[in-house]
Design an enzyme around this catalytic site. Sequence first.
Site, mmCIF file in Angstrom:
data_model
loop_
_atom_site.group_PDB
_atom_site.id
_atom_site.type_symbol
_atom_site.label_atom_id
_atom_site.label_comp_id
_atom_site.label_asym_id
_atom_site.label_seq_id
_atom_site.Cartn_x
_atom_site.Cartn_y
_atom_site.Cartn_z
ATOM 1 N N GLY A 50 -62.834 4.251 -6.632
ATOM 2 C CA GLY A 50 -61.805 3.314 -7.094
ATOM 3 C C GLY A 50 -61.619 2.159 -6.133
ATOM 4 C CG LEU A 61 -63.215 0.024 -9.467
ATOM 5 C CD1 LEU A 61 -63.513 0.025 -10.961
ATOM 6 C CD2 LEU A 61 -64.233 0.884 -8.723
ATOM 7 C CG HIS A 62 -65.259 -4.209 -4.107
ATOM 8 N ND1 HIS A 62 -66.614 -4.136 -4.267
ATOM 9 C CD2 HIS A 62 -64.946 -3.262 -3.185
ATOM 10 C CE1 HIS A 62 -67.107 -3.219 -3.455
ATOM 11 N NE2 HIS A 62 -66.115 -2.657 -2.790
ATOM 12 N N GLY A 66 -68.651 -5.499 -5.918
ATOM 13 C CA GLY A 66 -69.773 -4.620 -5.558
ATOM 14 C C GLY A 66 -69.880 -3.487 -6.573
ATOM 15 C CG HIS A 67 -66.859 -0.478 -6.718
ATOM 16 N ND1 HIS A 67 -65.841 -1.013 -5.966
ATOM 17 C CD2 HIS A 67 -67.210 0.677 -6.087
ATOM 18 C CE1 HIS A 67 -65.576 -0.226 -4.937
ATOM 19 N NE2 HIS A 67 -66.406 0.806 -4.979
ATOM 20 N N GLY A 91 -74.925 1.842 -4.377
ATOM 21 C CA GLY A 91 -75.099 0.604 -3.620
ATOM 22 C C GLY A 91 -75.828 0.846 -2.308
ATOM 23 C CG LEU A 149 -67.665 -8.017 -1.930
ATOM 24 C CD1 LEU A 149 -67.403 -8.201 -3.424
ATOM 25 C CD2 LEU A 149 -66.780 -8.959 -1.123
#
Length: 278
Positions: free
Chosen positions: A27, A29-30, A32-33, A145, A182
Site C-alpha cells: 500500500g 501506492l505511488h 512506482g507501484h 520492482g 519513489l
Amino acid sequence: MYFIQSVEKLKILIKANNNIAFVPTMGNLHNGHLSLVEKAKSLSGDVLVSIFINPSQFNSQEDFNAYPKTLSQDILLLEPFFDDRFIVFSPKEDEILSHKTGTQYNLPEVADDLCGKYRPGHFDGVIQIIDIFFDLIKPRYSVFGKKDYQQLFLIKDFAKIKYPNIKIISQDTIRSSESLALSSRNGLLGLKHLSQATELNFALQELVEMVKLNSDHENAALKIKSLLNKSGWEVEYVAIRRRFDLKEATGADKLLVALVAARLNNVRLIDNIEFCID
Ligand code: AMP
C-alpha cells in the site's frame, strides 16, 4: 472492480482462473507501484493487486507502526485501472498468517548479506508471505520492482523451485525528476531531507563512473560511503555485486549492479543501478 478482504471470498472469485497477473504491495501506492499494475494489465486481463503490510518483514514494532497506511487513497489511485476483472485484495493479518503452506525456507546465503545483514530475518518474512500469496492465488505472472533488487533476486530464486509456472516479471525503478527512487518511505522525510535524499542516487551514479574507470570496487565503495556519511547519512552498505548471484564482483565480471542502503534522519532508503563493463 472487486474489493476483497476475506481469503474464502477470494478463493471463490478466482477459482480455476489460471491467467492472473498479480502485483503484491504494502500500500501507500505511488507511481512506482502503478507502473507494476500497468505492466500487469498489459500481461493479462485479470489483474490482482494485494495491499497487505506484512508484519513479519519489519525488524521493529516501531518501524511497522510508522509504515504509512492509506487504503482509501490507494483505492483512488488504482481507480483508472478498474474493470470487472480487476481485484484489490486487502486481507486481514491473521487470515494470511494462519495460512500454512508447509514450505521449509532455505534461502541462499545472500539473504543474510546486504539488506539481510542489517535486517535479520527480513527476507524470511518476505518469502513467507509471497509463498502464502502464490499458494492462494496461483498467478500466471507476478510483477515486482527492481527498486527492491535483493528482494526480487530472492523471490525469483524461490519461485524457480517452488512455483516454476509463475513468470516473475521485473520492472525498472520509477524515479522523481531528480532521480530519487519513489518509495513509501520518502513520505516519512521532511521537506529538507526529501530534497537531500536525491544525493543517494547521485552517489550511486558517481560510484558507477568510478568502477567503470578503475576495477578497485572496494576502494570506490569506501569513498562513496564516506561522502554520504559526511553529508549526514548513516550508511549501512555501498556495494558492487554481479547481477546473476549478487555475490562480490571481481574485475572479470561484466554485468554488475551498484547497491546502497542508508538512513537519512533515521528513515531507511535503498537504491541501485545496473550497469555493464565493456
Ligand atoms: P512495497 O509496497 O514497498 O512492498 O512494494 C511493492 C512493489 O512495488 C515491489 O515489487 C517494489 O519493488 C515495487 N516498487 C516500489 N517502489 C518502486 C519504484 N520506485 N519503482 C518501481 N517499483 C517499485
